[in-house]
Design an enzyme around this catalytic site. Structure first.
Site, mmCIF file in Angstrom:
data_model
loop_
_atom_site.group_PDB
_atom_site.id
_atom_site.type_symbol
_atom_site.label_atom_id
_atom_site.label_comp_id
_atom_site.label_asym_id
_atom_site.label_seq_id
_atom_site.Cartn_x
_atom_site.Cartn_y
_atom_site.Cartn_z
ATOM 1 N N HIS A 11 0.811 -1.220 0.000
ATOM 2 C CA HIS A 11 0.000 0.000 0.000
ATOM 3 C C HIS A 11 0.843 1.267 0.000
ATOM 4 O O HIS A 11 0.322 2.356 -0.236
ATOM 5 C CB HIS A 11 -0.926 0.002 1.217
ATOM 6 N N ASP B 237 3.489 9.637 -0.554
ATOM 7 C CA ASP B 237 2.318 8.871 -0.125
ATOM 8 C C ASP B 237 2.051 7.798 -1.182
ATOM 9 O O ASP B 237 2.099 8.095 -2.384
ATOM 10 C CB ASP B 237 1.094 9.812 -0.021
HETATM 11 P P1 ADP Z 1 -3.291 6.438 5.165
HETATM 12 O O1 ADP Z 1 -3.598 5.063 4.698
HETATM 13 O O2 ADP Z 1 -1.842 6.789 5.085
HETATM 14 O O3 ADP Z 1 -3.841 6.760 6.524
HETATM 15 P P2 ADP Z 1 -5.237 7.467 3.161
HETATM 16 O O4 ADP Z 1 -5.574 8.874 2.808
HETATM 17 O O5 ADP Z 1 -4.940 6.587 2.000
HETATM 18 O O6 ADP Z 1 -4.011 7.515 4.192
HETATM 19 O O7 ADP Z 1 -6.428 6.792 3.943
HETATM 20 C C1 ADP Z 1 -6.958 7.354 5.110
HETATM 21 C C2 ADP Z 1 -8.351 6.793 5.340
HETATM 22 O O8 ADP Z 1 -8.716 7.067 6.692
HETATM 23 C C3 ADP Z 1 -9.401 7.456 4.468
HETATM 24 O O9 ADP Z 1 -10.354 6.475 4.082
HETATM 25 C C4 ADP Z 1 -10.035 8.501 5.392
HETATM 26 O O10 ADP Z 1 -11.401 8.758 5.107
HETATM 27 C C5 ADP Z 1 -9.887 7.860 6.746
HETATM 28 N N1 ADP Z 1 -9.686 8.894 7.787
HETATM 29 C C6 ADP Z 1 -8.753 9.845 7.796
HETATM 30 N N2 ADP Z 1 -8.844 10.617 8.900
HETATM 31 C C7 ADP Z 1 -9.861 10.132 9.605
HETATM 32 C C8 ADP Z 1 -10.453 10.487 10.863
HETATM 33 N N3 ADP Z 1 -10.005 11.505 11.614
HETATM 34 N N4 ADP Z 1 -11.463 9.733 11.298
HETATM 35 C C9 ADP Z 1 -11.916 8.690 10.554
HETATM 36 N N5 ADP Z 1 -11.397 8.316 9.377
HETATM 37 C C10 ADP Z 1 -10.380 9.014 8.900
HETATM 38 O O1 F6P Z 2 -0.837 1.722 4.070
HETATM 39 C C1 F6P Z 2 -0.923 2.597 5.106
HETATM 40 C C2 F6P Z 2 -1.029 1.999 6.492
HETATM 41 O O2 F6P Z 2 0.188 1.858 7.054
HETATM 42 C C3 F6P Z 2 -1.685 0.650 6.656
HETATM 43 O O3 F6P Z 2 -0.903 -0.484 6.486
HETATM 44 C C4 F6P Z 2 -2.155 0.792 8.038
HETATM 45 O O4 F6P Z 2 -3.183 -0.094 8.342
HETATM 46 C C5 F6P Z 2 -2.597 2.232 8.104
HETATM 47 O O5 F6P Z 2 -1.730 2.915 7.270
HETATM 48 C C6 F6P Z 2 -2.648 2.853 9.480
HETATM 49 O O6 F6P Z 2 -1.467 2.682 10.194
HETATM 50 P P1 F6P Z 2 -1.416 1.829 11.534
HETATM 51 O O7 F6P Z 2 -2.020 0.504 11.244
HETATM 52 O O8 F6P Z 2 0.020 1.765 11.890
HETATM 53 O O9 F6P Z 2 -2.242 2.594 12.529
#
Ligand code: ADP
Ligand code: F6P
Length: 468
Positions: free
Chosen positions: A163, A371
């Site tokens: 990812h 990212d």
């Molecule tokens: P990462 O996987 O690095 O966290 P992404 O942007 O790919 O970043 O995914 C984040 C996911 O978490 C999205 O589906 C978003 O809607 C969700 N998200 C982000 N911030 C919040 C929050 N404060 N509360 C609930 N869901 C969240």
């Molecule tokens: O790909 C992004 C990612 O590291 C996932 O593997 C992971 O589930 C998510 O972000 C959130 O991080 P964590 O599981 O360390 O809270």
């Protein structure tokens, strides 16, 4: 014999986290991050088992069924959490795979714990998968699992999806025991990445480290063909559209806007509180725009949602302190009684609240230094069925390759950030629609179901390992 499953997902986290209250009571909540947002709807619809950790140290709860999924918790001791999760996964591999924007740390006990925990996940999957079944392993925490699982169960079809970005060869070469990690991934039949460049990095590495001879999208390893290809991950479009058109969510968006000051333009940031997300650069740019008078507290407000993440890791604690200091400084210098230029929310939210924020925002500011994809960007463009709003998006997010009509920006360059944010704030209705429409169509046509279908069909056609 215990029940077995044709389709098994293996990821560090289960889709739900166990939450322990102060009085010791235990409940479940959605796990943080994009991996769960993307995978949960697929496993829910298709059925199958999910092997993962509950987010709490100690004994694992008994396996249980929820939402059409069979959830199979794997236990991590407090020491495993410290060494495998916070250490090797999030203090070595995570920073290294994100261009080393923070210095990766290397410790031998972390590597041993990573091996041991990967083996535990592989054994759990081996136990659950039906003969000839499909196991889909996810992300950087579990890169040894494919090869371990193949040793245990050569009858399985094994897919792996990363990812996060896969680094250039020179950076990967810094990892101690790098060849083992690479051999771990080569245990899969299909290794999926977010971007074509990541798949190329991986294939080049097989030549450099193991002397293999990759061709096009595949490489021969121990008598098998391993395919490496990009499958850009996406979102559950239907879920976001349903929320965005829900009258209650729309009313909540109007309420939020009114409370923040009806006439002020709303800038929005939504990220896990992670040093890869460029939150500090965004605040720096915003602070300078206020300081030089390009924007004022009377006409603009920034809402920054920072989801708590990995809070026991030192770099994350330090980042939190720096971000909160900067928010305090900006509010102190440029705020007025009852009107702050930054609203900072260090908390998780439910999906409806998040989508209401997307609907309320004039400009979504997504500025990661690096990212894998960034699903928030895709959620925002799909939520804006009204063709309004503007997306400022880092060139270094995987999503930038697909969302080409965003206001693209180099977040390492504060001047560029200031210029692009200002441009986005001034986009008229026509420009907003002209940019938002193609992006929305792009995501609608490439949603999470298509992503999963593409990956699993490719895996199925790869399947060179199945015995006759
Ligand atoms: P990462 O996987 O690095 O966290 P992404 O942007 O790919 O970043 O995914 C984040 C996911 O978490 C999205 O589906 C978003 O809607 C969700 N998200 C982000 N911030 C919040 C929050 N404060 N509360 C609930 N869901 C969240
Ligand atoms: O790909 C992004 C990612 O590291 C996932 O593997 C992971 O589930 C998510 O972000 C959130 O991080 P964590 O599981 O360390 O809270």
């Amino acid at each position: 014999m215990s029940e077995s499953y044709e389709f098994v997902v293996v990821a560090n986290r289960l889709p739900v986290d166990e939450v322990v209250a102060d009085d010791g009571g235990r409940t479940w909540a959605r796990s943080p991050g994009g991996l769960v947002s993307a995978l949960q709807p697929i496993v829910r619809r298709q059925g199958g088992a999910w092997v993962g950790w509950t987010g709490q140290p100690g004994e694992a709860p008994e396996p249980f069924d929820a939402d059409g999924m069979h959830l199979h918790p794997v236990a991590l001791s407090a020491q495993d959490v410290e060494r495998y999760y916070e250490g090797q996964s999030n203090s070595t591999i995570w920073p290294l795979f994100h261009d080393a924007v923070e210095q990766p740390a290397h410790r031998r006990p972390w590597r041993h714990a990573y091996d041991a925990v990967n083996r535990r996940f592989a054994e759990a999957a081996a136990q659950l998968a039906a003969p000839g079944g499909t196991v889909w392993v996810h992300d950087y925490q579990l890169m040894l699992v494919p090869a371990m699982l193949r040793d245990l169960r050569p009858d399985l079809q094994i897919g792996f999806f990363l990812h996060i970005p896969f680094p250039p060869v020179e950076l990967f070469m810094q990892l101690p025991r790098r060849a083992e990690l690479l051999r771990g991934l080569l245990g899969a039949d299909l290794v999926g990445f977010q971007r074509p460049l990541a798949a190329q990095n991986f294939l080049q590495l097989t030549a450099r480290l193991l002397g293999l001879e990759p061709q096009d999208e595949h490489v021969e390893h121990e008598g098998r063909t391993v395919v490496a290809r990009a499958f850009p991950i996406s979102i559950d479009v239907g879920e976001v559209e349903e929320l965005a058109t829900d009258p209650e969510v729309q009313a909540e968006a109007r309420r939020m806007r009114a409370e923040l000051g009806g006439d002020r333009r709303l800038l929005l940031g939504v990220d896990r509180l992670d040093y890869t997300k460029g939150i500090e650069q965004r605040l720096e740019a915003y602070g300078e725009l206020l300081a030089d008078g390009t924007v004022s507290n009377d006409d603009v407000v920034l809402v920054q949602v920072a989801t708590p993440s990995r809070m026991r890791v030192q770099e994350y604690q330090e980042l939190r302190a720096r971000v909160e200091r900067e928010v305090g400084r900006i509010n102190g210098e440029f705020g007025a009684v009852g009107q702050a230029p930054v609203h900072y929310l260090f908390q998780s939210m439910n999906r409806a609240e998040l989508v209401a924020l997307y609907l309320a925002a004039d400009v979504m500011v997504i500025t990661p230094l690096r990212d894998g994809m960034n699903l928030v960007a895709k959620e925002y463009v799909v939520a804006r069925g009204d063709d309004r709003g503007a997306l400022v998006l880092s060139e270094f997010a995987g999503a930038a390759a697909e969302l080409e009509t965003a206001f693209l920006v180099n977040p390492h360059d504060v001047e560029d950030l200031k210029r692009v944010i200002t441009e986005a704030l001034h986009a008229d209705d026509g420009e907003q629609a002209g940019r938002m429409r193609p992006m929305r169509t792009q995501v609608q046509q490439n949603d999470i179901d298509k992503w999963a279908r593409d990956f699993l069909e490719t895996l199925d056609s790869t399947g060179s390992t199945k015995p006759d």
